[in-house]
Design a protein around this motif. Structure first.
Motif, PDB file in Angstrom:
ATOM      1  N   ASN A 423       0.812  -1.223   0.000  1.00 24.65           N
ATOM      2  CA  ASN A 423       0.000   0.000   0.000  1.00 24.65           C
ATOM      3  C   ASN A 423       0.844   1.270   0.000  1.00 24.65           C
ATOM      4  O   ASN A 423       0.326   2.377   0.194  1.00 24.65           O
ATOM      5  CB  ASN A 423      -0.961  -0.002   1.202  1.00 24.65           C
ATOM      6  N   GLN A 424       2.160   1.129  -0.194  1.00 21.08           N
ATOM      7  CA  GLN A 424       3.055   2.294  -0.190  1.00 21.08           C
ATOM      8  C   GLN A 424       3.460   2.631  -1.635  1.00 21.08           C
ATOM      9  O   GLN A 424       3.978   1.757  -2.351  1.00 21.08           O
ATOM     10  CB  GLN A 424       4.276   2.014   0.678  1.00 21.08           C
ATOM     11  N   PRO A 425       3.218   3.871  -2.073  1.00 23.66           N
ATOM     12  CA  PRO A 425       3.429   4.238  -3.483  1.00 23.66           C
ATOM     13  C   PRO A 425       4.819   3.903  -4.018  1.00 23.66           C
ATOM     14  O   PRO A 425       4.947   3.414  -5.148  1.00 23.66           O
ATOM     15  CB  PRO A 425       3.172   5.755  -3.501  1.00 23.66           C
ATOM     16  N   TRP A 426       5.876   4.122  -3.223  1.00 23.02           N
ATOM     17  CA  TRP A 426       7.231   3.831  -3.711  1.00 23.02           C
ATOM     18  C   TRP A 426       7.390   2.344  -4.024  1.00 23.02           C
ATOM     19  O   TRP A 426       8.072   1.959  -4.988  1.00 23.02           O
ATOM     20  CB  TRP A 426       8.300   4.277  -2.703  1.00 23.02           C
ATOM     21  N   ALA A 427       6.733   1.497  -3.208  1.00 23.60           N
ATOM     22  CA  ALA A 427       6.818   0.046  -3.420  1.00 23.60           C
ATOM     23  C   ALA A 427       6.012  -0.363  -4.654  1.00 23.60           C
ATOM     24  O   ALA A 427       6.428  -1.244  -5.416  1.00 23.60           O
ATOM     25  CB  ALA A 427       6.317  -0.693  -2.179  1.00 23.60           C
ATOM     26  N   GLN A 428       4.867   0.276  -4.845  1.00 30.22           N
ATOM     27  CA  GLN A 428       4.048  -0.022  -6.029  1.00 30.22           C
ATOM     28  C   GLN A 428       4.815   0.306  -7.312  1.00 30.22           C
ATOM     29  O   GLN A 428       4.745  -0.442  -8.296  1.00 30.22           O
ATOM     30  CB  GLN A 428       2.739   0.766  -5.963  1.00 30.22           C
ATOM     31  N   LYS A 429       5.553   1.389  -7.285  1.00 28.72           N
ATOM     32  CA  LYS A 429       6.362   1.755  -8.466  1.00 28.72           C
ATOM     33  C   LYS A 429       7.448   0.705  -8.703  1.00 28.72           C
ATOM     34  O   LYS A 429       7.695   0.309  -9.849  1.00 28.72           O
ATOM     35  CB  LYS A 429       6.992   3.135  -8.264  1.00 28.72           C
ATOM     36  N   LEU A 430       8.097   0.244  -7.627  1.00 29.85           N
ATOM     37  CA  LEU A 430       9.114  -0.802  -7.768  1.00 29.85           C
ATOM     38  C   LEU A 430       8.501  -2.076  -8.353  1.00 29.85           C
ATOM     39  O   LEU A 430       9.088  -2.726  -9.223  1.00 29.85           O
ATOM     40  CB  LEU A 430       9.740  -1.126  -6.402  1.00 29.85           C
ATOM     41  N   MET A 431       7.341  -2.425  -7.850  1.00 29.08           N
ATOM     42  CA  MET A 431       6.670  -3.638  -8.330  1.00 29.08           C
ATOM     43  C   MET A 431       6.314  -3.513  -9.814  1.00 29.08           C
ATOM     44  O   MET A 431       6.536  -4.443 -10.602  1.00 29.08           O
ATOM     45  CB  MET A 431       5.388  -3.894  -7.507  1.00 29.08           C
ATOM     46  N   PHE A 432       5.751  -2.376 -10.170  1.00 23.60           N
ATOM     47  CA  PHE A 432       5.320  -2.180 -11.557  1.00 23.60           C
ATOM     48  C   PHE A 432       6.510  -2.201 -12.515  1.00 23.60           C
ATOM     49  O   PHE A 432       6.413  -2.723 -13.630  1.00 23.60           O
ATOM     50  CB  PHE A 432       4.557  -0.857 -11.680  1.00 23.60           C
ATOM     51  N   ASN A 433       7.626  -1.648 -12.063  1.00 24.21           N
ATOM     52  CA  ASN A 433       8.815  -1.568 -12.920  1.00 24.21           C
ATOM     53  C   ASN A 433       9.692  -2.817 -12.874  1.00 24.21           C
ATOM     54  O   ASN A 433      10.686  -2.910 -13.594  1.00 24.21           O
ATOM     55  CB  ASN A 433       9.659  -0.334 -12.542  1.00 24.21           C
ATOM     56  N   SER A 434       9.330  -3.756 -11.988  1.00 19.26           N
ATOM     57  CA  SER A 434      10.099  -5.003 -11.897  1.00 19.26           C
ATOM     58  C   SER A 434       9.594  -5.961 -12.976  1.00 19.26           C
ATOM     59  O   SER A 434       8.414  -6.336 -12.966  1.00 19.26           O
ATOM     60  CB  SER A 434       9.909  -5.615 -10.507  1.00 19.26           C
ATOM     61  N   PRO A 435      10.427  -6.358 -13.946  1.00 23.32           N
ATOM     62  CA  PRO A 435       9.977  -7.167 -15.085  1.00 23.32           C
ATOM     63  C   PRO A 435       9.232  -8.438 -14.650  1.00 23.32           C
ATOM     64  O   PRO A 435       9.731  -9.217 -13.837  1.00 23.32           O
ATOM     65  CB  PRO A 435      11.290  -7.534 -15.807  1.00 23.32           C
ATOM     66  N   GLY A 436       8.029  -8.576 -15.164  1.00 20.24           N
ATOM     67  CA  GLY A 436       7.248  -9.787 -14.915  1.00 20.24           C
ATOM     68  C   GLY A 436       6.533  -9.831 -13.577  1.00 20.24           C
ATOM     69  O   GLY A 436       5.808 -10.786 -13.300  1.00 20.24           O
ATOM     70  N   PHE A 437       6.691  -8.806 -12.746  1.00 25.51           N
ATOM     71  CA  PHE A 437       6.113  -8.888 -11.404  1.00 25.51           C
ATOM     72  C   PHE A 437       4.585  -8.841 -11.441  1.00 25.51           C
ATOM     73  O   PHE A 437       3.918  -9.610 -10.739  1.00 25.51           O
ATOM     74  CB  PHE A 437       6.648  -7.769 -10.492  1.00 25.51           C
TER      75      PHE A 437
END
Length: 504
Positions: A423-437
């Motif tokens: 639920n933390q925006p910085w983590a959501q960005k990491l997840m979205f930008n992590s290939p295949g996540f």
């Protein structure tokens, strides 16, 4: 069926060695509903069955215990307490432990019933026998006795019966049996003390709490290790913590930790002492406890650098407890680069340690990084983002790697880490930008067992319920998450079949 059972019961009472009848009665009772037996309760004559217990015949005793277990359920606790007093007393002194357990199970029913418990409180001999059951070799018997006495002590009359009569002398006498039994009595005393300030007062007046605390701060390291667990249980209550503080016990525990460096046997008791302070911090105020007892924080940091997996595990658990709320997180943040180095060590252990220690590290990380939406400020979000980057060079890849391992404990624990930060925006960005996540999150085929499916579902729920997810993941992915959520954790996509003309 119930009539047949009653007929067999009468037959049993007329015979001297009724093994065949007992076997038949046991068989019949298995198919008689309890409601039918209750309707016939007035007809149940259990005296002969109890009498048969007194004969030294193993199979006969086993059959009688099995039959009585069933029949006694049909009787009201008040009836058992009033009409089977002598049988209960005999049962508690029976040489066969299964008879004692049967009897204590009935005592358990009686003490749970407000009308029936008075019958036991007025039966000094029965109470005495329950106390002496704590000293038996069989742990199940002792546990049942402790549970009954603890329940009795929930009332004023029960406290008076236990602490203002000869029963207290019996309790002290039982304690002298051996070390194990003494600790059982301490366990009972702590259970009673935890109920209320008044209960604690009865226990302290008895001298038994003082005796426990004297052993805690004594020289025997193995005794210390056992006693600290009980004292920690007492500290779970507000009045318990107040008492320990007033008696100077918390200061004494802190001083023992200070002196642990020069004690070659400190590894026996140090883990328990550190856990004590970890629980104390989270129940009161992490900041106040850590400021007043700086040796606690110092020791936790020190233990993470140990070569002993036991010490590392306790330190990691304690960090997880300490950082489970915002105040605790801020206390850890104040230690600056020391905490960053500690996070790096936890990240290293999460990758390289044994499966058990890896799981504990992942659980601690989940606890440290979880931040409820209503508590998220820019400063706290910057803090958790900075912490995450301290865990390893590529934390996302670290946890992705762990989540694909064939051990469901690790798989679920890694998913919990993702859920904690979801639920933390910085983590959501990491997840979205992590290939295949994103595809990994949506893929139901990865999870084979129920626990893993539940853990994945919690991750999807945390993402789907976040206010920032649609903006960061994009609307199509957001809708996929909502669909996953509405379908539930165990949804299986139907396999479409095409009919072919002429096929059999």
């Amino acid at each position: 069926m119930a009539a047949q059972a009653l007929s067999l019961l009468r037959e049993v009472s007329r015979l001297e060695a009724p093994l065949e009848e007992l076997r038949a009665l046991q068989s019949v009772l298995q198919s008689v509903p309890l409601s039918e037996l209750r309707e016939q309760a007035a007809e149940l004559r259990l005296g002969p069955l109890f009498s048969l217990l007194n004969e030294n015949h193993r199979e006969q005793t086993t059959l009688c215990v099995s039959i009585l277990e069933r029949l006694l359920q049909a009787l009201e606790p008040v009836h058992v307490a009033r009409n089977l007093r002598v049988d209960l007393q005999r049962g508690l002194t029976h040489p066969n432990d299964s008879v004692k357990i049967l009897t204590l199970s009935q005592v358990g029913r009686i003490v749970e019933n407000s009308d029936a418990v008075t019958e036991i409180l007025n039966n000094a001999e029965l109470l005495k026998q329950i106390v002496y059951c704590i000293g038996g070799e069989n742990l199940s018997v002792a546990k049942a006795a402790i549970k009954s006495l603890s329940r009795i002590s929930l009332t004023q009359a029960g406290l008076e019966a236990l602490f203002e009569s000869n029963l207290l002398d019996d309790l002290k006498s039982v304690m002298e049996t051996n070390d194990i039994v003494r600790y059982r009595v301490y366990e009972l005393i702590v259970e009673i003390s935890s109920v209320s300030p008044e209960s604690l007062n009865y226990c302290t007046t008895s001298g038994l709490v003082t005796q426990l605390l004297r052993e805690l701060t004594g020289e025997d390291v193995l005794v210390r290790a056992t006693c600290i667990e009980m004292v920690t249980s007492l500290a779970y209550t507000h009045h318990g913590r107040q008492y320990l503080a007033q008696e100077g016990v918390i200061d004494q525990i802190s001083n023992i930790i200070v002196g642990a460096d020069s004690d070659p046997f400190s590894s026996f008791y140090l883990p328990g002492f550190v856990k004590f302070f970890g629980n104390l911090a989270i129940m009161d105020s992490p900041q106040q406890i850590c400021e007043r007892y700086p040796v606690f924080v110092e020791k936790v940091f020190e233990m993470t650098e140990s070569q002993d997996p036991t010490m590392i595990g306790v330190a990691v658990d304690t960090i997880g407890i300490l950082g489970s709320n915002v105040e605790g997180k801020q206390v850890l943040q104040k230690t600056g680069t020391r905490f960053e180095r500690l996070l790096m060590r936890i990240g290293y252990q999460a990758k390289n340690a044994s499966t058990e220690l890896k799981t504990r590290c992942l659980d601690a990380i989940s606890s440290l990084f979880y931040l409820p939406a209503e508590q998220q400020t820019d400063d706290l979000l910057r803090m958790t983002e900075s912490w995450f980057s301290s865990l390893s060079r590529d934390p996302m890849e670290l946890f992705r790697g762990i989540s694909t391992q064939p051990f469901f404990e690790l798989h679920c624990a890694a998913l919990k880490v993702f859920t904690a930060i979801a639920n933390q925006p910085w983590a959501q960005k990491l997840m979205f930008n992590s290939p295949g996540f994103v595809e990994y999150v949506m893929d139901r085929s990865v999870e084979r067992d129920r626990a893993s499916k539940d853990a994945k579902y919690e991750l999807v729920k945390a993402l789907a319920n976040s206010k920032t997810i649609a903006e960061i993941f994009g609307n199509p992915n957001y809708l996929r998450l909502r669909t996953y959520l509405s379908e539930g954790p165990y949804y299986v996509k139907p396999i479409s079949t095409t009919a072919v003309e002429g096929a059999e």
